[in-house]
Scaffold this active site. Structure first.
Site, PDB file in Angstrom:
ATOM      1  N   LYS A 132     -38.126  37.542 -45.527  1.00  0.00           N
ATOM      2  CA  LYS A 132     -37.055  38.213 -46.281  1.00  0.00           C
ATOM      3  C   LYS A 132     -38.210  38.324 -47.572  1.00  0.00           C
ATOM      4  O   LYS A 132     -38.737  37.700 -48.385  1.00  0.00           O
ATOM      5  CB  LYS A 132     -36.349  37.145 -46.978  1.00  0.00           C
ATOM      6  CG  LYS A 132     -35.364  37.610 -47.913  1.00  0.00           C
ATOM      7  CD  LYS A 132     -34.384  37.239 -48.822  1.00  0.00           C
ATOM      8  CE  LYS A 132     -34.842  36.247 -49.991  1.00  0.00           C
ATOM      9  NZ  LYS A 132     -34.639  36.688 -51.111  1.00  0.00           N
TER      10      LYS A 132
ATOM     11  N   ASP B 232     -35.393  42.426 -49.683  1.00  0.00           N
ATOM     12  CA  ASP B 232     -33.673  41.499 -50.343  1.00  0.00           C
ATOM     13  C   ASP B 232     -34.012  42.399 -51.689  1.00  0.00           C
ATOM     14  O   ASP B 232     -34.666  42.251 -52.611  1.00  0.00           O
ATOM     15  CB  ASP B 232     -34.079  40.320 -50.337  1.00  0.00           C
ATOM     16  CG  ASP B 232     -33.131  39.880 -51.204  1.00  0.00           C
ATOM     17  OD1 ASP B 232     -31.786  40.222 -51.727  1.00  0.00           O
ATOM     18  OD2 ASP B 232     -33.181  38.767 -51.761  1.00  0.00           O
TER      19      ASP B 232
ATOM     20  N   LYS C 288     -31.755  45.083 -53.182  1.00  0.00           N
ATOM     21  CA  LYS C 288     -30.705  44.635 -53.693  1.00  0.00           C
ATOM     22  C   LYS C 288     -30.332  46.079 -54.301  1.00  0.00           C
ATOM     23  O   LYS C 288     -30.754  47.051 -56.174  1.00  0.00           O
ATOM     24  CB  LYS C 288     -30.266  43.905 -54.651  1.00  0.00           C
ATOM     25  CG  LYS C 288     -30.568  42.232 -54.216  1.00  0.00           C
ATOM     26  CD  LYS C 288     -30.030  41.387 -55.186  1.00  0.00           C
ATOM     27  CE  LYS C 288     -30.630  39.552 -55.201  1.00  0.00           C
ATOM     28  NZ  LYS C 288     -31.829  39.105 -54.450  1.00  0.00           N
TER      29      LYS C 288
ATOM     30  N   ASP D 219     -27.156  51.685 -57.626  1.00  0.00           N
ATOM     31  CA  ASP D 219     -28.192  52.940 -58.271  1.00  0.00           C
ATOM     32  C   ASP D 219     -26.787  54.488 -57.930  1.00  0.00           C
ATOM     33  O   ASP D 219     -25.664  54.130 -57.468  1.00  0.00           O
ATOM     34  CB  ASP D 219     -29.133  53.452 -57.987  1.00  0.00           C
ATOM     35  CG  ASP D 219     -30.041  54.578 -59.106  1.00  0.00           C
ATOM     36  OD1 ASP D 219     -29.561  55.550 -59.611  1.00  0.00           O
ATOM     37  OD2 ASP D 219     -30.911  54.497 -59.375  1.00  0.00           O
TER      38      ASP D 219
ATOM     39  N   THR E 174     -25.206  34.218 -57.634  1.00  0.00           N
ATOM     40  CA  THR E 174     -24.597  33.132 -57.886  1.00  0.00           C
ATOM     41  C   THR E 174     -25.084  33.090 -59.206  1.00  0.00           C
ATOM     42  O   THR E 174     -25.103  31.706 -59.681  1.00  0.00           O
ATOM     43  CB  THR E 174     -25.543  32.200 -56.892  1.00  0.00           C
ATOM     44  OG1 THR E 174     -26.706  32.707 -56.282  1.00  0.00           O
ATOM     45  CG2 THR E 174     -24.534  32.529 -55.478  1.00  0.00           C
TER      46      THR E 174
ATOM     47  N   GLN F 196     -31.121  25.736 -58.105  1.00  0.00           N
ATOM     48  CA  GLN F 196     -30.058  26.194 -57.206  1.00  0.00           C
ATOM     49  C   GLN F 196     -28.962  24.879 -57.634  1.00  0.00           C
ATOM     50  O   GLN F 196     -29.262  23.741 -57.277  1.00  0.00           O
ATOM     51  CB  GLN F 196     -30.463  25.993 -55.580  1.00  0.00           C
ATOM     52  CG  GLN F 196     -31.169  27.308 -55.191  1.00  0.00           C
ATOM     53  CD  GLN F 196     -30.736  28.645 -55.255  1.00  0.00           C
ATOM     54  OE1 GLN F 196     -29.201  28.673 -55.281  1.00  0.00           O
ATOM     55  NE2 GLN F 196     -31.456  29.297 -54.709  1.00  0.00           N
TER      56      GLN F 196
ATOM     57  N   ARG G  24     -38.240  28.182 -51.090  1.00  0.00           N
ATOM     58  CA  ARG G  24     -38.873  26.227 -51.730  1.00  0.00           C
ATOM     59  C   ARG G  24     -38.733  24.681 -50.537  1.00  0.00           C
ATOM     60  O   ARG G  24     -39.742  24.470 -50.336  1.00  0.00           O
ATOM     61  CB  ARG G  24     -38.839  26.496 -52.490  1.00  0.00           C
ATOM     62  CG  ARG G  24     -39.098  27.205 -53.881  1.00  0.00           C
ATOM     63  CD  ARG G  24     -38.400  27.243 -55.151  1.00  0.00           C
ATOM     64  NE  ARG G  24     -36.940  27.542 -54.823  1.00  0.00           N
ATOM     65  CZ  ARG G  24     -36.451  27.748 -56.097  1.00  0.00           C
ATOM     66  NH1 ARG G  24     -37.227  27.482 -57.257  1.00  0.00           N
ATOM     67  NH2 ARG G  24     -35.216  27.857 -56.047  1.00  0.00           N
TER      68      ARG G  24
HETATM   69  O1  C5P Z   1     -36.699  28.737 -52.378  1.00  0.00           O
HETATM   70  P1  C5P Z   1     -35.090  28.329 -52.762  1.00  0.00           P
HETATM   71  O2  C5P Z   1     -34.571  28.800 -51.205  1.00  0.00           O
HETATM   72  O3  C5P Z   1     -33.864  28.388 -53.835  1.00  0.00           O
HETATM   73  O4  C5P Z   1     -34.690  30.715 -52.266  1.00  0.00           O
HETATM   74  C1  C5P Z   1     -33.506  31.001 -52.121  1.00  0.00           C
HETATM   75  C2  C5P Z   1     -33.731  32.815 -52.159  1.00  0.00           C
HETATM   76  O5  C5P Z   1     -33.285  33.203 -51.600  1.00  0.00           O
HETATM   77  C3  C5P Z   1     -34.685  33.065 -53.536  1.00  0.00           C
HETATM   78  O6  C5P Z   1     -35.573  34.340 -52.522  1.00  0.00           O
HETATM   79  C4  C5P Z   1     -33.486  33.650 -53.884  1.00  0.00           C
HETATM   80  O7  C5P Z   1     -34.155  35.262 -54.735  1.00  0.00           O
HETATM   81  C5  C5P Z   1     -32.499  33.979 -53.066  1.00  0.00           C
HETATM   82  N1  C5P Z   1     -31.314  34.596 -53.338  1.00  0.00           N
HETATM   83  C6  C5P Z   1     -30.237  33.669 -53.885  1.00  0.00           C
HETATM   84  N2  C5P Z   1     -29.580  33.860 -54.702  1.00  0.00           N
HETATM   85  C7  C5P Z   1     -28.641  34.615 -54.357  1.00  0.00           C
HETATM   86  C8  C5P Z   1     -29.526  35.759 -53.748  1.00  0.00           C
HETATM   87  C9  C5P Z   1     -30.777  35.389 -53.749  1.00  0.00           C
HETATM   88  O8  C5P Z   1     -30.802  32.174 -53.942  1.00  0.00           O
HETATM   89  N3  C5P Z   1     -27.468  34.950 -54.479  1.00  0.00           N
END
Ligand code: C5P
Length: 242
Positions: A38, A65, A67, A70, A128, A199, A220
């Site tokens: 991604k 990704d 998003k 427009d 989210t 998160q 991560r």
């Molecule tokens: O590091 P981590 O596992 O939290 O990364 C989650 C990835 O998913 C990041 O690239 C973040 O931008 C993306 N993402 C997210 N929540 C969303 C949409 C995308 O965490 N609602």
């Protein structure tokens, strides 16, 4: 039960890096694992389309990704450009409306004549990071975030998109509203015992799979692990055991 390859294909490793040097280092560590990659705003704005094209030349499946949100004409053009780049998946904001999402599909389709492969186009529903308070008081949408997510998912389906990005906690309700074939791509995945970071609505890979998640976006827990290869191998093992 998933094979090793099927498990890897469900994982989308988020290359959230400021440049190609760090991204290449991780790719080297994951060499040979057929996971999805991604590429988000940070790396795409820094490294540009040429980096994505290089990933494709090397055989990676790529979820861009970016998003898009427009006017339909501009999204049609953006979708056309990223389809020509060869990405396997990209996304647009459902908040742009049905016409805008249809324009994304039109832009993608228009690139097929030149030999490009049809990418999977999915929608972002409600981010989210948006709390109910922000949704109601700042954005001005009444009701719960779950109601907003379902409404956006249904709009995406109506426009002909293949699925949505959703929290693993929303997978079942999205599938109930839009059908089992409507794909869900879920961030917020944390193998048990790893740091949740920022998160909050999280699930383990095995739990997300059990909910019916089609793809899991994992950053991560892999990229910040002391041994990223061991981290992804252990997630794959968890999925295989299912
Ligand atoms: O590091 P981590 O596992 O939290 O990364 C989650 C990835 O998913 C990041 O690239 C973040 O931008 C993306 N993402 C997210 N929540 C969303 C949409 C995308 O965490 N609602």
């Amino acid at each position: 039960m998933l094979t090793r390859e099927q498990a890897a294909e469900r994982i989308m490793v988020a290359l959230d890096y400021p440049g190609t040097e760090q991204a290449e280092k991780l790719l080297k560590q994951l060499d040979g694992i057929p996971c999805y990659i991604k590429v988000g705003l940070q790396l795409f704005y820094a490294a540009g389309p040429s980096f994505v094209a290089r990933l494709k030349e090397r055989g990676y499946r790529v979820f861009l990704d970016v998003k898009m949100h427009d006017i339909p004409n501009t999204v049609r053009g953006g979708a056309n450009s990223v389809t020509k780049l060869g990405v396997d998946m990209f996304n647009v904001h459902a908040a742009g409306g049905v016409r805008m999402m249809e324009a994304a599909l039109e832009g993608a389709d228009a690139a097929l004549a030149g030999g490009a492969k049809r990418p999977t186009v999915i929608a972002v529903t409600q981010l989210t990071s948006t709390s109910r308070e922000v949704l109601n008081e700042e954005i001005g949408i009444a009701g719960s975030t779950e109601e907003a997510v379902i409404r956006y998912a249904q709009l995406a389906k109506r426009a002909g998109l293949a699925g949505v990005v959703a929290s693993p906690l929303e997978v079942r309700t999205v599938k109930a509203a839009c059908g089992p074939a409507f794909q869900t791509v879920t961030p917020g995945i944390r193998p048990s015992g790893t740091d949740p970071g920022d998160q909050s609505r999280i699930m383990t890979p095995r739990e997300a799979l059990a909910q019916g998640a089609d793809y899991m976006v994992i950053g991560r827990p892999i990229t910040a692990a002391a041994d990223p290869r061991a981290a992804i191998e252990s997630i794959m093992e968890e999925l295989i055991q299912g």
